[in-house]
Design an enzyme around this catalytic site. Structure first.
Site, PDB file in Angstrom:
ATOM      1  N   GLU A  32      -3.849   4.891   5.742  1.00 23.98           N
ATOM      2  CA  GLU A  32      -4.425   4.254   6.939  1.00 23.98           C
ATOM      3  C   GLU A  32      -5.820   4.811   7.241  1.00 23.98           C
ATOM      4  O   GLU A  32      -6.142   5.166   8.383  1.00 23.98           O
ATOM      5  CB  GLU A  32      -3.500   4.454   8.153  1.00 23.98           C
ATOM      6  N   LYS A  71       0.814  -1.216   0.000  1.00 22.21           N
ATOM      7  CA  LYS A  71       0.000   0.000   0.000  1.00 22.21           C
ATOM      8  C   LYS A  71       0.848   1.266   0.000  1.00 22.21           C
ATOM      9  O   LYS A  71       0.490   2.248  -0.654  1.00 22.21           O
ATOM     10  CB  LYS A  71      -0.952   0.018   1.195  1.00 22.21           C
ATOM     11  N   ARG A  89       1.673 -10.398  10.541  1.00 22.24           N
ATOM     12  CA  ARG A  89       2.988  -9.773  10.714  1.00 22.24           C
ATOM     13  C   ARG A  89       4.104 -10.720  10.268  1.00 22.24           C
ATOM     14  O   ARG A  89       5.246 -10.298  10.136  1.00 22.24           O
ATOM     15  CB  ARG A  89       3.240  -9.412  12.194  1.00 22.24           C
TER      16      ARG A  89
END
Length: 759
Positions: free
Chosen positions: A245, A57, A621
């Protein structure tokens, strides 16, 4: 140098009708996959880029901004790009300049607060401020609110200013000025006076020519809604708006963006509804979910190709998050090789969990793995201590990210100072730390007298104090308080012979008034400090004496002072967002911990979905491997709690999992007629050893097989039972294979029936 604000007062320079792009595509597009390229080139109209974890992103956002500038669609001063951190803004600017091959000046790029402050300084007079207004930090804000409470004759100890600051911050995050707050919005705070206190606070800020962080956006909203000409100026200026975000935006930030985007409508928001985990601090996932309704005709572009994790990790994460109803939906995939399955492990308790994780990390290290590429992600900070202690024993270096290490916390340092004084009367640093904690009326004059005598006589502060309380050099009140403190120290030292070190520690914290100090403190962090003190008492149980414990703490602190070499990372799941590691360990996947019971009590279904998103963030993660675990029993703040596996464990797709059992727990629920994660059902592995014919389980790290009683509903209320950890008890209630048992010594616990046997 030209003030970028002055551009608003001149005719804009001509902008190329068609992009000034060469026949060949710009080189920066070649590095993008098809959806990424689509997101970059869809410059006109509202665009929502749903960017899953590890899908690039940041690359899309920066390349899109560079593309707008490179193609001549806008000048830097006509683009507004907002992020949530200064670090992200700096990284984005650096990448844009690298793509364009030149410096970029006059770009409106920064955090929401920085961009709002830039606008507010130019129009400050419209909200009663001057352009040089001061921005208060949290400490200044609390100090000012204390003055407001005092002026209103409100007891700050009963109604803490810090709590009021949090309440006011939430109202500002929702875009609510004092006149828009309902009269009963503050609940029982200060007997219903919170809205009036908010109004008084805002008036005082104006008088001081000051604003807090919440005001930066709130004042902009006030200006935009009351002064149409100002809003029109910025709507005309910003041809393109980009937001990073977006799932973390609060209501005020959403309203601010929506107002600015009304003229050109070229708003691009990049975010991931599956990673919205900050609802507790005002983030509103609904902003991203209703984007298409708020901006009719919007394009939604999904970035689903993951460049971080293996197929098994992505499959497990996708299966988990699919249980959320509040999401727009996307499926992450990768070209990477299959990799290792997600390891799901049952353990006996938290200490056992730390042991197993330590062994796994040592194995990774022996295979050439870097400790820097290993992270342990916990739901609650109290979970960290057992890992810190275990790593010290193993000699594994570690760092705590996003917070203090357990033994560095203020309340732990204070308590340990008391313990040090009990063990070593001449520990001046410990004496100085707690002699007036809680406050005993021993001020600077007393301390100066103590230090003066100690230096002159070359004695300890404890010895100096014992001399001063026999003279008239101190004020009577200070002399009595100091004498009382010394008497307490002497009494605790004498009790070392007839009390265990754990009982003595509890006595010291209680009789000193230190525990009561935090019990009466109304600050938001006081309950957490009390919980940490309980965890400290639990930690003491693992040592033979106060001396051995304090030596252990000293070694822990020394470990932190070691060189900044390769270290295991320990952090909360919230702190891990945006990070990635080769190996991730996810301990504590139990009901009441993940999902956290307090979150469920306060937020219901909405909170459950956020907890599930938090678990999803933890899984994604990892680049190469994930080990998650749950404990049959956990010591939480000094009390044993029987653990049940998190519902999130059952929601993980079995084909992506490898089950391991340290204990043989949770086997055989199929025998009770339940179709579950723990049963040997089609498509699901189980904890059972397929080679075993007796229903036994392989216990990790041991050669023998441990027989486990198969779960059958053969207990009834009133039966006497025995539990290996909690001892004897009586069954009070039966719910399938889960029992509520009142144990003779451990109290009432909920346990799985395979843990107990008839007494």
């Amino acid at each position: 140098m030209t003030d970028p604000f002055d551009l608003a007062h001149h005719e804009p320079e001509p902008v190329a009708a068609e992009p000034a792009i060469a026949a060949a595509p710009p080189p920066y597009l070649a590095a993008l996959n098809e959806p990424q390229q689509q997101a970059v080139e869809a410059t006109e109209g509202p665009v929502l880029v749903l960017a899953g974890a590890g899908t690039g992103k940041t690359r899309v956002l920066t390349t899109r901004l560079a593309h707008i500038l490179f193609s001549g669609r806008a000048r830097p001063g006509e683009v507004l790009a907002v992020t949530f951190t200064n670090k992200a803004a700096n990284e984005m600017k650096s990448r844009i300049e690298s793509l364009l091959g030149r410096p970029v000046e006059s770009l409106w790029l920064g955090t929401f607060h920085a961009m709002a402050a830039r606008i507010l300084r130019r129009h400050a007079e419209l909200v009663g401020l001057e352009s040089n207004f001061t921005i208060l930090d949290t400490d200044d804000q609390v100090r000012l609110l204390k003055q407001i409470l005092s002026a209103a004759d409100i007891d700050e100890k009963q109604w803490p200013a810090r709590n009021l600051a949090i309440m006011i911050g939430r109202w500002k995050d929702r875009g609510l000025r004092p006149d828009k707050v309902d009269a009963d919005a503050g609940g029982d705070f200060a007997l219903g006076q919170a809205p009036a206190l908010y109004a008084a606070y805002q008036q005082r800020l104006t008088t001081l020519n000051a604003a807090d962080f919440g005001d930066l956006l709130l004042h902009c909203l006030t200006i935009f809604t009351r002064h149409a000409e100002v809003l029109a100026e910025y709507q005309g200026r910003f041809r393109y708006l980009l937001v990073d975000e977006y799932q973390d935006a609060n209501v005020a930030q959403y309203l601010w963006l929506r107002l600015l985007a009304q003229q050109h409508r070229n708003l691009c928001c990049v975010g991931d509804d599956d990673q919205s985990i900050y609802g507790w601090r005002g983030a509103e996932v609904g902003n991203i979910l209703r984007f298409e309704r708020d901006f009719p005709g919007a394009q939604v572009i999904r970035l689903e190709q993951n460049y971080r994790s293996t197929p098994h990790i992505l499959g497990a994460a996708a299966g988990l998050i699919a249980h959320n109803s509040g999401r727009l939906g996307k499926t992450l995939w990768t070209d990477a090789t299959e990799g290792e399955k997600v390891v799901v492990r049952s353990v006996w308790d938290g200490e056992d969990e730390a042991r197993v994780v330590g062994e796994e990390i040592e194995a990774l290290q022996r295979d050439g793995g870097s400790l820097d590429e290993i992270a342990i992600l916990v739901r609650a900070a109290f979970q960290m201590r057992e890992f810190e202690d275990r790593f010290l024993t193993l000699g594994l270096p570690y760092r705590v990210i996003g917070g203090l290490r357990f033994y560095e916390r203020r309340e732990i340092r204070d308590a340990n100072a008391y313990f040090r004084l009990v063990v070593q009367a001449h520990d001046d640093l410990a004496f100085e730390r707690v002699v007036n904690l809680p406050k005993r009326g021993l001020g600077d004059a007393t301390m100066q007298a103590l230090h003066g005598l100690a230096r002159a006589r070359e004695i300890s502060l404890d010895q100096a104090a014992r001399e001063l309380v026999t003279t008239d050099e101190l004020r009577p009140q200070a002399r009595r308080a100091l004498a009382g403190f010394l008497e307490s120290l002497q009494r605790w030292r004498q009790r070392r012979g007839d009390l265990s070190h754990v009982e003595l520690a509890e006595l010291v914290l209680d009789e000193s008034g230190y525990t009561a100090m935090w019990q009466h403190d109304k600050a938001p962090d006081a309950p957490g400090r009390l919980e940490n003190l309980k965890e400290l008492i639990h930690a003491l149980e693992e040592f033979e004496s106060l001396e051995s414990f304090l030596e252990h703490v000293s070694l822990v602190m020394e470990n932190e002072q070691a060189s900044d070499s390769d270290k295991v990372n320990i952090m909360t799941l919230h702190a891990a967002k945006g990070l990635e590691f080769d190996s991730i360990f996810l301990p504590g996947w139990e009901e009441e911990l993940l999902p956290h019971q307090r979150a469920l009590d306060e937020g219901g279904t909405t909170a459950l979905e956020e907890e599930r998103r938090l678990a999803h963030v933890g899984l994604t993660r990892a680049r190469q491997r994930v080990h998650l675990s749950f404990a049959a029993n956990r010591r939480v703040y000094g009390h044993w709690r029987a653990g049940l596996p998190s519902r999130f464990v059952e929601e993980l797709p079995g084909e992506h999992l490898e089950m391991r059992s340290e204990t043989g727990f949770y086997a055989g629920r199929a025998a009770a007629g339940e179709e579950s994660f723990f049963a040997s059902s089609a498509g699901r592995p189980s904890f059972h050893d397929p080679a075993a014919t007796s229903g036994g389980l392989i216990v990790e790290g041991r050669a023998e097989r441990v027989p486990v009683r198969q779960a059958t509903a053969d207990f009834a209320a009133g039966d006497r039972v025995f539990h290996q950890k909690f001892g004897y008890g009586r069954v009070m209630q039966v719910d399938g294979n889960r029992l509520e048992v009142t144990f003779d010594k451990a109290g009432t616990k909920k346990v799985v029936d395979s843990f107990v046997s008839p007494a």
